[in-house]
Design a protein around this motif. Structure first.
Motif, PDB file in Angstrom:
ATOM      1  N   CYS A 125     -81.893  38.637  45.140  1.00 32.93           N
ATOM      2  CA  CYS A 125     -80.940  38.027  44.474  1.00 32.93           C
ATOM      3  C   CYS A 125     -80.584  36.842  45.325  1.00 32.93           C
ATOM      4  CB  CYS A 125     -79.843  38.719  44.055  1.00 32.93           C
ATOM      5  SG  CYS A 125     -80.060  40.431  43.270  1.00 32.93           S
ATOM      6  N   ILE A 126     -81.054  35.889  44.933  1.00 32.82           N
ATOM      7  CA  ILE A 126     -80.936  34.364  45.812  1.00 32.82           C
ATOM      8  C   ILE A 126     -79.741  33.686  45.079  1.00 32.82           C
ATOM      9  CG2 ILE A 126     -81.672  32.309  46.895  1.00 32.82           C
ATOM     10  CD1 ILE A 126     -84.505  33.870  46.822  1.00 32.82           C
ATOM     11  N   ARG A 127     -78.650  33.553  45.514  1.00 31.06           N
ATOM     12  CA  ARG A 127     -77.517  32.668  44.707  1.00 31.06           C
ATOM     13  C   ARG A 127     -76.781  32.157  45.728  1.00 31.06           C
ATOM     14  NH1 ARG A 127     -72.899  36.061  45.120  1.00 31.06           N
ATOM     15  NH2 ARG A 127     -73.279  38.026  45.847  1.00 31.06           N
ATOM     16  N   ASP A 128     -75.958  30.838  45.171  1.00 32.36           N
ATOM     17  CA  ASP A 128     -75.179  30.311  45.661  1.00 32.36           C
ATOM     18  C   ASP A 128     -73.850  30.861  45.884  1.00 32.36           C
ATOM     19  OD1 ASP A 128     -76.876  27.851  45.658  1.00 32.36           O
ATOM     20  OD2 ASP A 128     -76.222  27.157  43.995  1.00 32.36           O
ATOM     21  N   CYS A 129     -73.161  30.491  46.656  1.00 30.30           N
ATOM     22  CA  CYS A 129     -71.510  31.220  47.162  1.00 30.30           C
ATOM     23  C   CYS A 129     -70.833  30.217  47.335  1.00 30.30           C
ATOM     24  CB  CYS A 129     -71.915  32.206  48.443  1.00 30.30           C
ATOM     25  SG  CYS A 129     -70.386  32.768  49.001  1.00 30.30           S
ATOM     26  N   GLU A 130     -69.567  30.469  46.618  1.00 33.25           N
ATOM     27  CA  GLU A 130     -68.512  29.327  46.719  1.00 33.25           C
ATOM     28  C   GLU A 130     -67.968  29.276  48.071  1.00 33.25           C
ATOM     29  OE1 GLU A 130     -64.155  28.785  44.396  1.00 33.25           O
ATOM     30  OE2 GLU A 130     -65.651  30.441  43.773  1.00 33.25           O
ATOM     31  N   TYR A 131     -68.067  30.242  48.970  1.00 36.04           N
ATOM     32  CA  TYR A 131     -67.292  30.166  50.233  1.00 36.04           C
ATOM     33  C   TYR A 131     -68.250  30.171  51.202  1.00 36.04           C
ATOM     34  CZ  TYR A 131     -63.992  31.859  46.922  1.00 36.04           C
ATOM     35  OH  TYR A 131     -63.133  32.035  45.990  1.00 36.04           O
ATOM     36  N   THR A 132     -69.695  30.041  50.948  1.00 31.40           N
ATOM     37  CA  THR A 132     -70.613  29.481  52.127  1.00 31.40           C
ATOM     38  C   THR A 132     -71.446  28.406  51.561  1.00 31.40           C
ATOM     39  OG1 THR A 132     -72.225  31.036  51.495  1.00 31.40           O
ATOM     40  CG2 THR A 132     -70.749  31.770  53.118  1.00 31.40           C
ATOM     41  N   LYS A 133     -71.598  27.394  52.387  1.00 31.27           N
ATOM     42  CA  LYS A 133     -72.165  26.256  51.714  1.00 31.27           C
ATOM     43  C   LYS A 133     -73.908  26.514  51.499  1.00 31.27           C
ATOM     44  CE  LYS A 133     -69.839  22.784  54.737  1.00 31.27           C
ATOM     45  NZ  LYS A 133     -69.831  21.682  55.829  1.00 31.27           N
TER      46      LYS A 133
END
Length: 360
Positions: free
Chosen positions: A63-71
């Motif tokens: 699961c490769i996803r963006d994260c609001e709290y890491t760039k």
């Protein structure tokens, strides 16, 4: 006669060498092309963008996803995998396919030898050792400093020359005995096994092994990332003892006085990731001291990089931050230490935490 200043200038090569085997620790986190690797919500590694590009082709596993709290976002092994065996099996299938495609040079060293992937002391899965640099997984090994107190040459150290057929660092000079900590083997058990295989050290001598702590460093090469911890043992040997190899992985041994040994370590003929063990030995035995090495304290620190506390990204921490920002009153965790941590820290790119006042 050599002046004290000349000695300092000469030995300052040690600091440059310490920077070399910690090139990722000192410079890699700032590149911005890495993502934390999570298993069961706990960070166990770091993955670079070239590896992520290939893992994107296996959405059922990663699961490769963006994260609001890491760039840079995160990479997570599918949390639907139920246990150690299933996680190991699913990851191993991907790795074998990547190996068959010849996409990563690291996988050319595949050897059916497995390392544990852990979060703290909890084993989550196992992975072929050749693949660990692709995932930035913390690795553990043992090294034995075989040394002699020579009547005329003083402190002398045995080195081995690795076989030219070794998958990694072929032909390079190395510590007398060394090996990775594989699944199913203990630390001292591994040291004893490697002593017999690599140097044919008999049981009446190997019983004198002395545990001497560990060194840790974070190196990067074209193979990947190496956050390594090496458990170190010292073994004083008789002057007339000569090691000989029995497993085909060593082509020569040489006994060198301490001064010649450190000069060998400075050359490109020495395995970079074994340098910390030799430097640590020479410090502990009084050859490298604050009096003859200007950067002594900095070098000591770079022999003990805090790998156990580097991978601090937690999925619960991310969720708790989100709840807090949504103005919910109750934090996810009721543990006072966790609440204090959340109140005073925020996540930054490399998966570390840092006080908010320092992160800006």
């Amino acid at each position: 006669m050599t002046s004290a200043m000349d000695v300092n200038v000469k030995l300052s090569r040690l600091l440059l060498l310490a920077h070399k085997f910690n090139n990722f620790y000192l410079n890699g986190f700032q590149k911005g092309d890495i993502r934390p690797f999570l298993v069961e919500g706990q960070q166990v590694g770091l993955i670079k963008s070239d590896v992520i590009k290939q893992l994107n082709k296996y959405p059922e596993v990663f699961c490769i996803r963006d994260c609001e709290y890491t760039k840079q976002g995160i990479v997570e092994l599918n949390p639907a995998f139920r246990d150690y065996s299933e996680r190991t099996e699913k990851l191993d299938q991907v790795l074998r396919e990547l190996r068959s495609k010849g996409l990563f040079s690291a996988l050319q060293g595949w050897r059916e030898e497995y390392y544990e992937v852990k979060a703290e002391h909890n084993s989550l899965l196992k992975m072929d050792r050749s693949a660990t640099p692709l995932f930035g997984v913390r690795k553990y090994g043992v090294d034995i400093n075989g040394y002699v107190k020579h009547p005329t040459q003083g402190l002398c150290i045995w080195l081995q020359q690795r076989s030219n057929t070794k998958e990694t660092w072929p032909g390079k000079w190395d510590n007398m005995v060394g090996g990775g900590l594989s699944v199913g083997y203990g630390i001292k058990e591994t040291a004893i096994k490697e002593a017999a295989e690599e140097a044919s050290i008999p049981s009446d001598l190997v019983k004198n092994l002395v545990s001497a702590g560990c060194v840790s460093f974070f190196f990067e090469s074209d193979q990947g990332l190496f956050p390594n911890t090496e458990y170190v043992f010292d073994l004083e040997l008789p002057v007339d003892f000569v090691p000989h190899n029995s497993d085909g992985e060593v082509q020569a041994f040489e006994l060198l006085p301490a001064k010649e040994c450190i000069e060998r370590v400075f050359t490109s003929d020495f395995k970079t990731t074994s340098c910390p063990v030799v430097i640590d030995f020479l410090i502990r035995h009084g050859f490298i001291t604050p009096e003859n090495e200007f950067w002594f304290t900095q070098i000591i620190e770079l022999l003990h990089v805090p790998l156990q506390s580097l991978y601090t990204y937690k999925q619960k921490l991310e969720e708790s931050r989100k709840l807090q920002q949504n103005h919910l009153q109750a934090p996810l965790s009721t543990d006072p230490q966790s609440i204090d941590k959340l109140a005073n820290n925020k996540i930054i790119e490399n998966g570390h935490t840092k006080p908010i006042t320092e992160a800006n």
